[in-house]
Scaffold this motif. Structure first.
Motif, mmCIF file in Angstrom:
data_model
loop_
_atom_site.group_PDB
_atom_site.id
_atom_site.type_symbol
_atom_site.label_atom_id
_atom_site.label_comp_id
_atom_site.label_asym_id
_atom_site.label_seq_id
_atom_site.Cartn_x
_atom_site.Cartn_y
_atom_site.Cartn_z
ATOM 1 N N CYS A 199 -6.792 37.939 73.913
ATOM 2 C CA CYS A 199 -7.471 37.237 73.200
ATOM 3 C C CYS A 199 -6.273 36.187 72.815
ATOM 4 C CB CYS A 199 -8.467 37.963 71.637
ATOM 5 S SG CYS A 199 -9.478 38.405 71.678
ATOM 6 N N ALA A 252 -13.317 41.115 74.644
ATOM 7 C CA ALA A 252 -13.109 39.715 75.848
ATOM 8 C C ALA A 252 -13.253 40.030 77.085
ATOM 9 C CB ALA A 252 -11.789 39.470 74.889
ATOM 10 N N TRP A 307 -18.085 34.630 67.633
ATOM 11 C CA TRP A 307 -17.694 34.938 69.042
ATOM 12 C C TRP A 307 -17.903 33.692 70.018
ATOM 13 C CZ3 TRP A 307 -14.353 37.874 70.942
ATOM 14 C CH2 TRP A 307 -14.238 38.882 72.264
ATOM 15 N N TYR A 347 -21.257 37.421 62.909
ATOM 16 C CA TYR A 347 -19.670 37.130 64.114
ATOM 17 C C TYR A 347 -20.449 36.553 65.377
ATOM 18 C CZ TYR A 347 -15.396 39.661 65.751
ATOM 19 O OH TYR A 347 -14.892 39.264 66.564
ATOM 20 N N LYS A 348 -21.329 37.495 66.002
ATOM 21 C CA LYS A 348 -22.034 37.037 67.265
ATOM 22 C C LYS A 348 -21.742 35.117 67.914
ATOM 23 C CE LYS A 348 -25.775 37.241 70.351
ATOM 24 N NZ LYS A 348 -26.416 36.642 70.855
ATOM 25 N N ALA A 361 -10.262 36.779 64.908
ATOM 26 C CA ALA A 361 -10.972 37.575 65.434
ATOM 27 C C ALA A 361 -11.145 39.235 64.013
ATOM 28 C CB ALA A 361 -11.461 38.434 66.753
ATOM 29 N N PRO A 399 -20.879 40.913 70.594
ATOM 30 C CA PRO A 399 -19.864 42.232 70.812
ATOM 31 C C PRO A 399 -20.320 43.237 69.157
ATOM 32 C CG PRO A 399 -19.678 40.453 69.441
ATOM 33 C CD PRO A 399 -21.070 39.709 69.873
#
Ligand SMILES: Cc1cc2nc3c(=O)[nH]c(=O)nc-3n(C[C@H](O)[C@H](O)[C@H](O)COP(=O)(O)OP(=O)(O)OC[C@H]3O[C@@H](n4cnc5c(N)ncnc54)[C@H](O)[C@@H]3O)c2cc1C
Length: 443
Positions: free
Chosen positions: A312, A308, A345, A341-342, A320, A295
């Motif tokens: 979500c 997404a 996710w 963050y990845k 998020a 992302p």
């Protein structure tokens, strides 16, 4: 020098959470949104909320504080909490109605299938909180284009018909499903498009639903005057006899309105709506793109529905948004925030690594594609004979269909060929679902 450390494009639940958290951490942040009032929800949202049970790999623990008129939502595994001042109400019954009016019901006795909440109140709470933390907002402002270099992001916005460029060091794009920022920046180029469809929602009071209050899913051509589609009716927390009715159909968008009008005025269930009044109308276009696997795109982080598969939900968009703020701050400090963050996710949204979970999310609305009217009536009759009552159930949108299939597979009277089909349904991926949708569109 950039105008802001961070600009957040799109202030839904993800963007509002990110703005407030960044401001709290002393980051100079601006939230940009096209809508005039960020404390309102104008887009369709049924109000499902999955708390005190795992959902997207997070259990939100609720804590009621009546003296403060607040429910606290503790995201313990991520180390943060938010509050909500609206109604939370458990739903213990779930129904499906076939073309011939036969019905299936599952009930829980101890723990609700899910809770209902008020999305508008949730946004109002987050907006108020973000403003108190010092976040700056620019409303009625459309983000049009975005360009980026190693050092900054340049965002072209339009307010009252006038364009101007705003700059920031890092940007969060939380502009929702069908994200414009993802399209114009090039971040969508590796995503696969699976189609789009309209939904129209009527919120109605005075609905004379004759069974115990619960959500109802209707399908079958008779219910919709021969039009292909489905309709979900979810209890609304505003009154005991209030429901939100939402259509599922293909384009053009007028089909949604035609379906809901026929269903409430002329269809076999129209007697439930004789005294009902519409208190709110809304709509949305639902676009299906495979999720972003990474992302982060240059200096832009895509947070919430913008990256997404489908949705979500408010609760995970909030999660998020929080993690987006944490990780952007790390990036600003020269750390590997985007990699962080990845990982979040991938670890929380299962469809990033396992595409079958995309299909799982859609199966509930596809029952009439899996079984004929005759088969459904047979199964629904069985569920009347052997009522499905559990203390609790795995009934999030991801697990609902598997739960139903397993109930039927356990019944001796279900023939083996149907049981085999049910096992196929449990494992079906997007390839199988696309074929089924294609078959219906051709016929
Ligand atoms: C039919 C339907 C039913 C749903 N039911 C539920 C439910 O029961 N429970 C639940 O929790 N969730 C539900 N959702 C999903 C939920 O609404 C989303 O998952 C959630 O809102 C995602 O939050 P977000 O902040 O990522 O994006 P969004 O809430 O979509 O917010 C995006 C924001 O970006 C702004 N924006 C977009 N483009 C631009 C632009 N170019 N410039 C400036 N601003 C822009 C929009 O105005 C908006 O404020 C439903 C959704 C639909 C469509």
């Amino acid at each position: 020098m950039a105008d802001y450390d961070v600009i957040v494009v799109g202030c839904g639940p993800a963007g509002l959470m990110a703005c407030g958290e960044l401001a709290k951490r002393g980051v100079k942040v601006l939230g940009v949104d096209k809508s005039p009032d960020l404390g309102r929800n104008t887009r369709t949202a049924s109000g499902y909320c999955f708390v005190n049970q795992p959902f997207n790999n997070c259990v939100i623990r609720t804590e009621e504080k009546p003296e403060e008129n607040r429910t606290y939502m503790h995201f313990d595994s991520l180390g943060f909490s938010t509050y909500y001042t609206g109604i939370m109400q458990g739903v213990y019954h779930s129904y499906m109605f076939s073309d011939t009016g036969k019905w299936w019901r599952a009930s829980t006795t101890k723990k609700p299938f899910y809770n209902l909440f008020n999305p508008g109140q949730c946004k109002a709470d987050r907006y108020e909180w973000a403003q108190k933390k010092g976040a700056e907002f620019l409303t009625e402002t459309m983000a049009l284009r975005v360009e980026q270099s190693d050092k900054e992001v340049r965002l072209t916005v339009r307010t009252n018909g006038k364009n101007r460029v705003l700059t920031c060091k890092k940007m969060i794009a939380s502009d929702g499903l069908s994200s414009r920022m993802a399209k114009v920046s090039g971040a969508n180029k590796s995503r696969q498009f699976f189609g789009k469809g309209p939904t129209i929602e009527y919120e109605m009071v005075g609905v004379d639903m004759p069974y115990d209050r619960g959500d109802c899913f209707f399908f079958g051509a008779k219910n919709f005057g021969g039009m292909a589609g489905g309709l979900i009716m979810v209890p609304s927390p505003i009154a005991e006899d209030a429901y939100r009715l939402e259509t599922i159909s293909v384009l053009p968008a007028s089909t949604g309105e035609a379906i809901i009008e026929h269903f409430t005025k002329k269809g076999p269930f129209s007697k439930w709506f004789k005294k009902a009044k519409i208190v709110d109308k809304s709509g949305a276009m639902v676009e299906m793109l495979t999720p972003m696997l990474d992302p982060a795109y240059g200096n832009i982080l895509f947070v919430g529905d913008s990256a997404a598969w489908l949705e979500c939900l408010y609760q995970s968009a909030t999660m998020a948004g929080y993690m987006g703020a944490v990780c952007i701050e790390e990036e600003l400090e020269g750390k590997k925030g985007f990699a962080h963050y990845k990982k979040f996710w991938e670890d929380h949204f299962e469809w990033v690594k396992n595409p079958v979970r995309m299909a799982d999310y859609m199966k509930r609305v596809m029952f009439p594609r899996f079984f004929s009217v005759k088969e459904l009536d047979f199964l629904f009759d069985l569920s009347q004979k052997y009522p499905i009552v559990m203390e609790e159930a795995e009934a999030t949108p991801y697990d609902f269909t598997t739960m139903v299939m397993q109930q039927f597979i356990a019944m001796d009277e279900v023939p083996d060929d149907l049981k085999d089909r049910m096992r196929m349904v449990i494992t079906a991926d997007m390839g199988v679902l696309s074929q089924l949708i294609g078959q219906v569109q051709k016929s």
